[in-house]
Design an enzyme around this catalytic site. Structure first.
Site, PDB file in Angstrom:
ATOM      1  CG  ASP A  29      -1.179 -28.551  -7.011  1.00 16.35           C
ATOM      2  OD1 ASP A  29      -2.408 -28.547  -7.243  1.00 16.35           O
ATOM      3  OD2 ASP A  29      -0.713 -28.547  -5.868  1.00 16.35           O
ATOM      4  N   GLY A  57      -2.826 -27.132   7.185  1.00 12.97           N
ATOM      5  CA  GLY A  57      -3.372 -26.978   5.842  1.00 12.97           C
ATOM      6  C   GLY A  57      -3.265 -28.211   4.963  1.00 12.97           C
ATOM      7  CD  GLN A  58      -0.899 -33.930   5.419  1.00 11.28           C
ATOM      8  OE1 GLN A  58      -0.691 -33.824   6.629  1.00 11.28           O
ATOM      9  NE2 GLN A  58      -0.403 -34.913   4.694  1.00 11.28           N
ATOM     10  CG  HIS A  70       1.872 -33.529  -0.927  1.00 11.81           C
ATOM     11  ND1 HIS A  70       0.978 -34.008   0.012  1.00 11.81           N
ATOM     12  CD2 HIS A  70       1.404 -32.325  -1.301  1.00 11.81           C
ATOM     13  CE1 HIS A  70       0.003 -33.126   0.187  1.00 11.81           C
ATOM     14  NE2 HIS A  70       0.244 -32.090  -0.598  1.00 11.81           N
ATOM     15  CG  LEU A  71       8.881 -30.417  -1.107  1.00  9.65           C
ATOM     16  CD1 LEU A  71       8.726 -29.508   0.109  1.00  9.65           C
ATOM     17  CD2 LEU A  71      10.338 -30.897  -1.216  1.00  9.65           C
ATOM     18  CG  HIS A  72       2.783 -27.927  -1.985  1.00  8.93           C
ATOM     19  ND1 HIS A  72       1.659 -27.840  -2.768  1.00  8.93           N
ATOM     20  CD2 HIS A  72       2.418 -28.603  -0.868  1.00  8.93           C
ATOM     21  CE1 HIS A  72       0.644 -28.413  -2.146  1.00  8.93           C
ATOM     22  NE2 HIS A  72       1.078 -28.886  -0.980  1.00  8.93           N
TER      23      HIS A  72
END
Ligand SMILES: [Zn+2]
Length: 146
Positions: free
Chosen positions: A35, A98-99, A105-107
């Site tokens: 990220d 909060g997208q 996607h997966l944090h």
């Protein structure tokens, strides 16, 4: 617009190698990148290659694979020399959640004591105990949608 590749999507551009990324893992279903704006160093994104904005639209086998890869990333973080005493997995599904990039996607990000990160909440409003009647009403409401 095709679900395979969304023209103006940052993640689709990364998947198509039209934008740079630090890639950790790639297979037929997902890409894992570092990220750019991490909670902590080692913050990773597991991104299914097929474009879907919302989690509900992602194929179940892709979601399963996303979680399996997240498990491998968790293990990599825990055995790396990056500060990592724990790991959070997080999904922001929808703008209100909060997208910011509307490609599911997966944090996966490392946590350690004193890192200063956390969820903000109001004790008077959140985590208030519900009564059983309301809990049962919620359960019935959601069961009807399965
Ligand atoms: Zn996309």
């Amino acid at each position: 617009m095709s679900k395979l590749s969304h023209q103006n999507c940052t993640f689709c551009k990364i998947i198509n190698k039209e934008l740079p990324a630090s890639i950790i893992h790639e297979d037929e279903k997902v890409l894992v990148i570092v990220d750019l704006y991490p909670v902590n160093e080692g913050h990773l994104l597991v991104i299914p290659k097929i474009h879907n904005a919302n989690m509900a639209d992602v194929a179940s086998e892709t979601l399963q694979h996303t979680m399996k890869i997240a498990q491998e990333m968790n293990a990599a973080l825990r055995t790396s020399d990056l500060p990592c005493e724990g790991v959070n997995l997080f999904v922001a599904d929808g703008e209100a959640a909060g997208q910011e990039i509307f490609h599911f996607h997966l944090h996966v990000y490392p946590r350690y004591k004193g890192d200063g990160f956390g969820f903000r909440y109001d004790r008077a409003r959140h985590f208030r105990q519900l009564d059983r009647t309301r809990m049962d009403e919620i359960a019935i409401k959601l069961k009807s949608k399965l």
